[in-house]
Motif scaffolding. Structure first.
Motif, PDB file in Angstrom:
ATOM      1  N   LEU A  26      36.727  35.189  42.145  1.00  0.00           N
ATOM      2  CA  LEU A  26      37.689  36.166  42.613  1.00  0.00           C
ATOM      3  C   LEU A  26      37.462  36.458  44.086  1.00  0.00           C
ATOM      4  O   LEU A  26      36.351  36.779  44.503  1.00  0.00           O
ATOM      5  N   CYS A  29      40.385  41.812  44.654  1.00  0.00           N
ATOM      6  CA  CYS A  29      41.432  42.188  43.717  1.00  0.00           C
ATOM      7  C   CYS A  29      42.250  43.356  44.195  1.00  0.00           C
ATOM      8  O   CYS A  29      43.167  43.781  43.509  1.00  0.00           O
ATOM      9  N   ASP A 309      40.259  39.612  33.609  1.00  0.00           N
ATOM     10  CA  ASP A 309      41.320  38.626  33.775  1.00  0.00           C
ATOM     11  C   ASP A 309      41.607  38.001  32.409  1.00  0.00           C
ATOM     12  O   ASP A 309      40.674  37.593  31.703  1.00  0.00           O
ATOM     13  N   ARG A 319      45.586  40.600  35.515  1.00  0.00           N
ATOM     14  CA  ARG A 319      44.316  41.168  35.987  1.00  0.00           C
ATOM     15  C   ARG A 319      44.400  42.687  35.933  1.00  0.00           C
ATOM     16  O   ARG A 319      45.417  43.283  36.289  1.00  0.00           O
ATOM     17  N   CYS A 321      42.150  46.093  37.071  1.00  0.00           N
ATOM     18  CA  CYS A 321      41.029  46.499  37.922  1.00  0.00           C
ATOM     19  C   CYS A 321      40.762  47.998  37.881  1.00  0.00           C
ATOM     20  O   CYS A 321      41.625  48.786  37.501  1.00  0.00           O
ATOM     21  N   ARG A 365      43.874  31.971  39.834  1.00  0.00           N
ATOM     22  CA  ARG A 365      43.355  33.333  39.937  1.00  0.00           C
ATOM     23  C   ARG A 365      43.258  33.819  41.376  1.00  0.00           C
ATOM     24  O   ARG A 365      42.990  34.984  41.624  1.00  0.00           O
TER      25      ARG A 365
END
Length: 388
Positions: A26, A29, A309, A319, A321, A365
Protein backbone atom coordinates in the motif's frame (compact mmCIF):
# COMPACT_ATOMS: atom_id res chain seq x y z
CA UNK A 1 -25.97 -29.53 -13.41
CA UNK A 2 -27.87 -30.91 -10.46
CA UNK A 3 -28.66 -34.31 -9.01
CA UNK A 4 -28.63 -34.11 -5.24
CA UNK A 5 -27.88 -31.86 -2.32
CA UNK A 6 -24.40 -31.35 -0.98
CA UNK A 7 -23.01 -29.37 1.96
CA UNK A 8 -22.51 -25.66 1.36
CA UNK A 9 -19.05 -24.66 0.29
CA UNK A 10 -17.34 -21.33 1.02
CA UNK A 11 -16.69 -18.78 -1.69
CA UNK A 12 -13.15 -18.70 -3.05
CA UNK A 13 -11.88 -16.25 -5.62
CA UNK A 14 -9.03 -18.48 -6.75
CA UNK A 15 -5.56 -17.75 -8.04
CA UNK A 16 -6.18 -14.04 -8.49
CA UNK A 17 -6.67 -13.54 -4.77
CA UNK A 18 -3.53 -15.50 -3.93
CA UNK A 19 -1.51 -13.43 -6.35
CA UNK A 20 -2.87 -10.15 -5.05
CA UNK A 21 -2.12 -11.03 -1.46
CA UNK A 22 1.57 -10.75 -2.28
CA UNK A 23 1.14 -7.85 -4.69
CA UNK A 24 1.89 -4.15 -4.40
CA UNK A 25 2.42 -2.75 -0.93
CA UNK A 26 0.00 0.00 0.00
CA UNK A 27 1.40 3.39 -1.01
CA UNK A 28 -0.92 5.50 1.06
CA UNK A 29 -4.57 5.23 1.81
CA UNK A 30 -5.56 8.73 2.68
CA UNK A 31 -5.22 12.21 1.33
CA UNK A 32 -4.26 15.40 3.08
CA UNK A 33 -0.75 15.38 4.47
CA UNK A 34 -0.35 11.75 3.52
CA UNK A 35 -0.98 12.44 -0.15
CA UNK A 36 2.64 13.31 -0.92
CA UNK A 37 3.42 9.57 -0.85
CA UNK A 38 1.40 9.22 -4.09
CA UNK A 39 3.39 9.93 -7.24
CA UNK A 40 0.91 8.73 -9.92
CA UNK A 41 -2.81 9.24 -9.67
CA UNK A 42 -4.17 7.42 -12.75
CA UNK A 43 -7.45 5.56 -12.36
CA UNK A 44 -10.61 5.57 -14.44
CA UNK A 45 -14.01 7.06 -13.87
CA UNK A 46 -16.47 4.69 -12.24
CA UNK A 47 -19.11 5.87 -14.72
CA UNK A 48 -17.85 3.24 -17.15
CA UNK A 49 -19.10 0.58 -14.73
CA UNK A 50 -22.58 2.06 -14.51
CA UNK A 51 -25.41 -0.11 -15.88
CA UNK A 52 -26.80 0.55 -19.32
CA UNK A 53 -29.84 2.09 -17.66
CA UNK A 54 -29.18 4.31 -14.66
CA UNK A 55 -32.90 4.74 -14.03
CA UNK A 56 -34.45 2.63 -11.30
CA UNK A 57 -38.16 3.36 -11.37
CA UNK A 58 -39.65 0.15 -10.08
CA UNK A 59 -41.04 -0.76 -13.51
CA UNK A 60 -39.00 -3.85 -14.33
CA UNK A 61 -41.14 -5.46 -17.04
CA UNK A 62 -39.02 -7.26 -19.64
CA UNK A 63 -39.80 -7.58 -23.35
CA UNK A 64 -37.97 -10.66 -24.58
CA UNK A 65 -39.04 -9.92 -28.16
CA UNK A 66 -38.01 -6.26 -28.28
CA UNK A 67 -34.73 -4.58 -29.12
CA UNK A 68 -31.85 -5.93 -27.07
CA UNK A 69 -29.14 -3.74 -25.51
CA UNK A 70 -25.56 -4.10 -26.67
CA UNK A 71 -22.99 -6.03 -24.67
CA UNK A 72 -19.55 -6.86 -26.04
CA UNK A 73 -19.57 -10.21 -24.26
CA UNK A 74 -22.92 -11.53 -25.53
CA UNK A 75 -24.96 -11.34 -28.70
CA UNK A 76 -28.66 -10.71 -29.30
CA UNK A 77 -29.66 -14.38 -29.11
CA UNK A 78 -27.99 -14.79 -25.73
CA UNK A 79 -29.55 -11.61 -24.36
CA UNK A 80 -32.98 -12.78 -25.44
CA UNK A 81 -32.39 -15.94 -23.42
CA UNK A 82 -31.41 -13.77 -20.45
CA UNK A 83 -34.63 -11.79 -20.95
CA UNK A 84 -36.64 -15.02 -20.81
CA UNK A 85 -34.90 -16.02 -17.58
CA UNK A 86 -35.73 -12.65 -16.02
CA UNK A 87 -39.32 -12.66 -17.28
CA UNK A 88 -39.99 -16.08 -15.77
CA UNK A 89 -38.59 -14.83 -12.48
CA UNK A 90 -40.94 -11.87 -12.62
CA UNK A 91 -43.92 -14.09 -13.35
CA UNK A 92 -43.02 -16.27 -10.37
CA UNK A 93 -42.60 -13.16 -8.19
CA UNK A 94 -38.98 -14.01 -7.41
CA UNK A 95 -37.12 -10.87 -6.24
CA UNK A 96 -34.52 -9.35 -8.60
CA UNK A 97 -31.67 -10.91 -6.64
CA UNK A 98 -32.91 -14.24 -7.95
CA UNK A 99 -32.79 -12.95 -11.53
CA UNK A 100 -29.13 -12.01 -11.11
CA UNK A 101 -28.34 -15.43 -9.65
CA UNK A 102 -30.21 -17.23 -12.46
CA UNK A 103 -28.60 -15.21 -15.26
CA UNK A 104 -25.12 -15.64 -13.77
CA UNK A 105 -25.71 -19.38 -13.46
CA UNK A 106 -26.77 -19.69 -17.09
CA UNK A 107 -23.75 -17.62 -18.12
CA UNK A 108 -21.50 -20.20 -16.50
CA UNK A 109 -23.40 -23.30 -17.56
CA UNK A 110 -24.19 -22.50 -21.19
CA UNK A 111 -22.92 -19.01 -22.10
CA UNK A 112 -26.64 -18.12 -22.25
CA UNK A 113 -27.17 -20.52 -25.16
CA UNK A 114 -29.84 -23.22 -25.32
CA UNK A 115 -27.43 -26.14 -25.68
CA UNK A 116 -28.29 -29.70 -26.66
CA UNK A 117 -26.22 -32.81 -26.03
CA UNK A 118 -24.68 -34.82 -28.84
CA UNK A 119 -27.67 -37.17 -29.13
CA UNK A 120 -30.14 -34.33 -29.55
CA UNK A 121 -27.76 -32.51 -31.85
CA UNK A 122 -27.35 -35.48 -34.16
CA UNK A 123 -31.06 -36.24 -34.37
CA UNK A 124 -32.00 -32.57 -34.90
CA UNK A 125 -35.38 -33.40 -33.37
CA UNK A 126 -35.24 -30.36 -31.11
CA UNK A 127 -33.99 -26.90 -32.15
CA UNK A 128 -30.84 -25.87 -30.31
CA UNK A 129 -28.17 -23.18 -30.25
CA UNK A 130 -25.14 -25.43 -29.92
CA UNK A 131 -23.90 -28.68 -28.48
CA UNK A 132 -22.77 -29.02 -24.89
CA UNK A 133 -20.27 -31.55 -23.65
CA UNK A 134 -21.62 -32.62 -20.28
CA UNK A 135 -23.22 -36.07 -20.55
CA UNK A 136 -27.02 -35.81 -20.61
CA UNK A 137 -27.12 -32.14 -19.57
CA UNK A 138 -29.05 -29.78 -21.86
CA UNK A 139 -30.53 -26.30 -21.99
CA UNK A 140 -29.62 -22.91 -20.56
CA UNK A 141 -28.84 -24.37 -17.14
CA UNK A 142 -27.42 -27.70 -18.37
CA UNK A 143 -30.05 -29.60 -16.41
CA UNK A 144 -29.83 -33.37 -16.26
CA UNK A 145 -32.46 -36.05 -16.84
CA UNK A 146 -33.93 -35.81 -13.33
CA UNK A 147 -35.15 -32.28 -14.13
CA UNK A 148 -37.51 -33.36 -16.93
CA UNK A 149 -37.63 -34.65 -20.46
CA UNK A 150 -35.16 -33.41 -23.05
CA UNK A 151 -37.88 -31.35 -24.70
CA UNK A 152 -38.81 -29.76 -21.38
CA UNK A 153 -35.23 -28.95 -20.40
CA UNK A 154 -34.60 -27.48 -23.85
CA UNK A 155 -37.49 -25.08 -23.32
CA UNK A 156 -36.01 -21.88 -21.80
CA UNK A 157 -39.20 -21.04 -19.89
CA UNK A 158 -39.44 -24.52 -18.35
CA UNK A 159 -35.72 -24.63 -17.51
CA UNK A 160 -35.87 -21.20 -15.87
CA UNK A 161 -38.93 -22.13 -13.84
CA UNK A 162 -37.28 -25.30 -12.54
CA UNK A 163 -34.20 -23.34 -11.53
CA UNK A 164 -36.25 -20.79 -9.59
CA UNK A 165 -38.35 -23.49 -7.93
CA UNK A 166 -35.22 -25.02 -6.46
CA UNK A 167 -33.62 -21.67 -5.63
CA UNK A 168 -36.50 -20.37 -3.52
CA UNK A 169 -36.45 -23.59 -1.51
CA UNK A 170 -32.89 -22.82 -0.35
CA UNK A 171 -32.99 -21.36 3.15
CA UNK A 172 -32.17 -17.62 3.18
CA UNK A 173 -31.09 -17.76 -0.46
CA UNK A 174 -31.43 -13.96 -0.83
CA UNK A 175 -28.69 -13.44 1.78
CA UNK A 176 -26.27 -16.05 0.47
CA UNK A 177 -23.31 -15.24 -1.79
CA UNK A 178 -24.30 -15.87 -5.39
CA UNK A 179 -21.88 -18.76 -5.78
CA UNK A 180 -23.33 -20.51 -2.72
CA UNK A 181 -26.96 -20.00 -3.74
CA UNK A 182 -26.30 -21.18 -7.29
CA UNK A 183 -24.40 -24.21 -6.06
CA UNK A 184 -27.27 -25.27 -3.81
CA UNK A 185 -29.38 -25.54 -6.96
CA UNK A 186 -26.88 -26.78 -9.51
CA UNK A 187 -24.44 -28.96 -7.49
CA UNK A 188 -21.68 -28.17 -9.95
CA UNK A 189 -18.23 -29.71 -10.03
CA UNK A 190 -16.89 -26.14 -10.19
CA UNK A 191 -19.00 -24.19 -7.68
CA UNK A 192 -16.68 -21.19 -7.39
CA UNK A 193 -16.98 -20.44 -11.11
CA UNK A 194 -20.37 -18.72 -10.72
CA UNK A 195 -18.91 -15.77 -8.80
CA UNK A 196 -17.02 -14.33 -11.75
CA UNK A 197 -20.29 -13.72 -13.62
CA UNK A 198 -22.09 -11.73 -10.91
CA UNK A 199 -20.90 -8.31 -12.04
CA UNK A 200 -21.94 -8.71 -15.68
CA UNK A 201 -25.14 -10.56 -14.76
CA UNK A 202 -26.21 -7.58 -12.64
CA UNK A 203 -25.51 -5.19 -15.52
CA UNK A 204 -27.53 -7.38 -17.90
CA UNK A 205 -30.45 -7.45 -15.44
CA UNK A 206 -30.23 -3.67 -15.09
CA UNK A 207 -30.22 -3.18 -18.86
CA UNK A 208 -33.10 -5.57 -19.52
CA UNK A 209 -35.21 -4.77 -16.46
CA UNK A 210 -34.84 -1.06 -15.85
CA UNK A 211 -32.21 -1.02 -13.12
CA UNK A 212 -33.69 -3.91 -11.14
CA UNK A 213 -30.28 -5.05 -9.85
CA UNK A 214 -30.09 -1.75 -7.98
CA UNK A 215 -32.99 -2.71 -5.72
CA UNK A 216 -32.89 -4.07 -2.19
CA UNK A 217 -35.63 -6.23 -0.70
CA UNK A 218 -37.05 -4.26 2.25
CA UNK A 219 -40.22 -5.33 4.06
CA UNK A 220 -41.15 -7.47 1.09
CA UNK A 221 -40.76 -4.63 -1.41
CA UNK A 222 -38.06 -4.10 -4.05
CA UNK A 223 -36.80 -0.61 -3.23
CA UNK A 224 -34.45 1.26 -5.57
CA UNK A 225 -31.07 2.46 -4.32
CA UNK A 226 -31.79 1.46 -0.74
CA UNK A 227 -28.81 -0.74 0.20
CA UNK A 228 -27.30 1.85 2.48
CA UNK A 229 -27.94 0.51 5.95
CA UNK A 230 -26.83 -3.11 5.79
CA UNK A 231 -29.39 -4.23 3.21
CA UNK A 232 -27.96 -6.07 0.20
CA UNK A 233 -28.91 -4.92 -3.29
CA UNK A 234 -29.79 -7.45 -5.99
CA UNK A 235 -26.38 -6.63 -7.47
CA UNK A 236 -24.78 -8.16 -4.36
CA UNK A 237 -23.48 -4.83 -2.97
CA UNK A 238 -24.20 -2.75 0.13
CA UNK A 239 -22.89 0.54 1.49
CA UNK A 240 -20.14 0.00 4.12
CA UNK A 241 -21.77 2.35 6.66
CA UNK A 242 -24.93 4.49 6.61
CA UNK A 243 -23.11 7.81 6.94
CA UNK A 244 -22.83 10.86 4.69
CA UNK A 245 -19.88 11.61 2.40
CA UNK A 246 -17.72 14.54 3.44
CA UNK A 247 -14.40 14.89 1.68
CA UNK A 248 -14.67 13.59 -1.89
CA UNK A 249 -12.52 11.75 -4.38
CA UNK A 250 -9.45 13.64 -5.68
CA UNK A 251 -10.79 17.12 -5.09
CA UNK A 252 -8.90 20.26 -6.08
CA UNK A 253 -7.72 20.70 -2.51
CA UNK A 254 -6.87 17.00 -2.05
CA UNK A 255 -5.79 15.60 -5.43
CA UNK A 256 -4.21 12.58 -3.79
CA UNK A 257 -7.35 11.58 -1.90
CA UNK A 258 -8.07 8.23 -3.54
CA UNK A 259 -11.39 7.60 -1.86
CA UNK A 260 -14.13 9.36 0.07
CA UNK A 261 -14.55 10.10 3.76
CA UNK A 262 -17.85 8.99 5.29
CA UNK A 263 -18.70 10.65 8.57
CA UNK A 264 -19.81 8.38 11.41
CA UNK A 265 -19.46 8.12 15.19
CA UNK A 266 -16.63 6.07 16.60
CA UNK A 267 -17.66 2.43 16.95
CA UNK A 268 -20.08 2.44 13.98
CA UNK A 269 -20.07 -1.02 12.43
CA UNK A 270 -18.31 -1.31 9.07
CA UNK A 271 -19.64 -3.92 6.66
CA UNK A 272 -18.01 -5.59 3.67
CA UNK A 273 -19.54 -3.96 0.60
CA UNK A 274 -19.69 -7.24 -1.33
CA UNK A 275 -18.68 -10.87 -0.97
CA UNK A 276 -14.96 -11.37 -1.37
CA UNK A 277 -11.63 -12.41 0.07
CA UNK A 278 -9.61 -10.34 2.53
CA UNK A 279 -6.27 -9.42 1.01
CA UNK A 280 -4.88 -7.21 3.78
CA UNK A 281 -5.89 -6.63 7.39
CA UNK A 282 -3.31 -4.78 9.43
CA UNK A 283 -1.96 -1.55 10.88
CA UNK A 284 -0.56 0.82 8.26
CA UNK A 285 2.70 2.53 9.36
CA UNK A 286 2.66 6.30 9.82
CA UNK A 287 5.06 8.69 8.07
CA UNK A 288 7.87 7.73 10.44
CA UNK A 289 7.31 3.99 9.98
CA UNK A 290 5.72 3.48 13.40
CA UNK A 291 2.86 1.06 14.03
CA UNK A 292 0.76 3.25 16.29
CA UNK A 293 -2.80 2.39 15.28
CA UNK A 294 -4.21 1.84 18.76
CA UNK A 295 -4.41 5.57 19.43
CA UNK A 296 -6.30 8.31 17.62
CA UNK A 297 -4.35 9.86 14.81
CA UNK A 298 -4.03 13.45 13.61
CA UNK A 299 -3.69 15.34 10.32
CA UNK A 300 -0.20 14.87 8.95
CA UNK A 301 0.49 11.63 10.81
CA UNK A 302 0.22 9.58 7.61
CA UNK A 303 -1.12 6.12 6.97
CA UNK A 304 -4.51 4.43 6.95
CA UNK A 305 -4.32 3.29 10.55
CA UNK A 306 -6.06 -0.04 10.97
CA UNK A 307 -7.35 -0.98 7.53
CA UNK A 308 -8.78 -3.80 5.42
CA UNK A 309 -8.60 -4.53 1.67
CA UNK A 310 -11.15 -6.97 0.19
CA UNK A 311 -10.96 -8.51 -3.30
CA UNK A 312 -14.30 -9.03 -5.07
CA UNK A 313 -15.36 -10.70 -8.32
CA UNK A 314 -14.06 -9.13 -11.53
CA UNK A 315 -11.01 -7.73 -9.78
CA UNK A 316 -12.77 -4.98 -7.78
CA UNK A 317 -11.11 -4.13 -4.46
CA UNK A 318 -12.64 -2.14 -1.61
CA UNK A 319 -10.55 -0.50 1.12
CA UNK A 320 -11.67 0.51 4.61
CA UNK A 321 -9.37 2.81 6.65
CA UNK A 322 -9.04 4.37 10.13
CA UNK A 323 -10.67 1.53 12.07
CA UNK A 324 -10.77 2.05 15.82
CA UNK A 325 -9.01 -1.26 16.58
CA UNK A 326 -7.72 -4.42 14.97
CA UNK A 327 -10.19 -5.56 12.27
CA UNK A 328 -12.48 -8.49 12.93
CA UNK A 329 -11.18 -10.30 9.83
CA UNK A 330 -7.75 -11.55 8.76
CA UNK A 331 -5.99 -11.87 5.43
CA UNK A 332 -7.28 -14.92 3.58
CA UNK A 333 -10.74 -14.85 5.18
CA UNK A 334 -13.82 -15.04 2.97
CA UNK A 335 -16.39 -12.38 3.86
CA UNK A 336 -19.98 -12.05 2.75
CA UNK A 337 -21.68 -8.84 1.64
CA UNK A 338 -22.85 -7.03 4.76
CA UNK A 339 -20.55 -8.94 7.12
CA UNK A 340 -19.09 -6.76 9.88
CA UNK A 341 -15.34 -6.37 9.41
CA UNK A 342 -14.56 -3.68 11.99
CA UNK A 343 -15.64 -0.42 13.60
CA UNK A 344 -15.19 3.23 12.66
CA UNK A 345 -12.32 5.00 14.41
CA UNK A 346 -9.72 7.70 13.88
CA UNK A 347 -6.42 5.83 13.61
CA UNK A 348 -3.74 6.94 11.17
CA UNK A 349 -3.86 10.19 9.17
CA UNK A 350 -7.18 11.39 10.56
CA UNK A 351 -8.71 14.46 12.16
CA UNK A 352 -11.70 12.66 13.66
CA UNK A 353 -13.84 9.51 13.47
CA UNK A 354 -14.81 8.56 9.93
CA UNK A 355 -14.43 5.79 7.37
CA UNK A 356 -12.10 6.39 4.45
CA UNK A 357 -13.54 4.19 1.70
CA UNK A 358 -11.89 3.33 -1.62
CA UNK A 359 -12.77 1.28 -4.71
CA UNK A 360 -10.08 -0.09 -7.02
CA UNK A 361 -10.36 -1.89 -10.36
CA UNK A 362 -8.45 -4.63 -12.19
CA UNK A 363 -6.99 -5.99 -8.97
CA UNK A 364 -4.75 -2.92 -8.63
CA UNK A 365 -4.34 -1.83 -5.01
CA UNK A 366 -2.16 1.15 -5.92
CA UNK A 367 -3.38 4.67 -6.69
CA UNK A 368 -3.53 3.79 -10.37
CA UNK A 369 -6.44 1.41 -9.74
CA UNK A 370 -8.53 3.83 -7.65
CA UNK A 371 -11.85 5.12 -9.01
CA UNK A 372 -14.48 7.43 -7.55
CA UNK A 373 -16.59 5.29 -5.16
CA UNK A 374 -19.64 7.58 -5.43
CA UNK A 375 -20.85 6.77 -8.98
CA UNK A 376 -19.58 3.20 -8.65
CA UNK A 377 -21.65 2.46 -5.53
CA UNK A 378 -24.65 4.29 -6.97
CA UNK A 379 -24.49 1.99 -10.01
CA UNK A 380 -24.69 -0.98 -7.62
CA UNK A 381 -27.81 0.31 -5.88
CA UNK A 382 -25.83 1.00 -2.70
CA UNK A 383 -25.37 4.78 -2.79
CA UNK A 384 -23.21 6.50 -0.24
CA UNK A 385 -25.54 8.79 1.67
CA UNK A 386 -25.01 12.47 1.18
CA UNK A 387 -23.27 11.87 -2.14
CA UNK A 388 -24.56 13.52 -5.25
Amino acid sequence: MSEQSRPRRPVRTGALAAALTAALALLCCTGGAGAFFLTELGGDSAEQFAPASMDCTGDFEVDATGTMPRFAEYGERQLRNAAVIIKVGQEMKVPPRGWVIAVATAMQESRLLNLANSTVGESQDIPNEGIGADHDSVGLFQQRASWGTVAQRMNPEYASRKFYEKLVDVADWEKLPLTVAAQQVQISAFPDAYAKHEELAARIVDALAGGAARTALIAGQDVCDAAAGGEIAASGWTAPIPGGVGSGFRTASRPGHNGVDIAAPKGTLIRASATGRVLVSRCDPDRRGRLTCNVDGWPGKGGCGWFVDVLHAQGFITRYCHLVSRPRVAAGDTVQAGEVIGEVGSSGNSSGPHLHFEVHVEGDRSSRGAIDPVPFMRSKGAPLKGAG
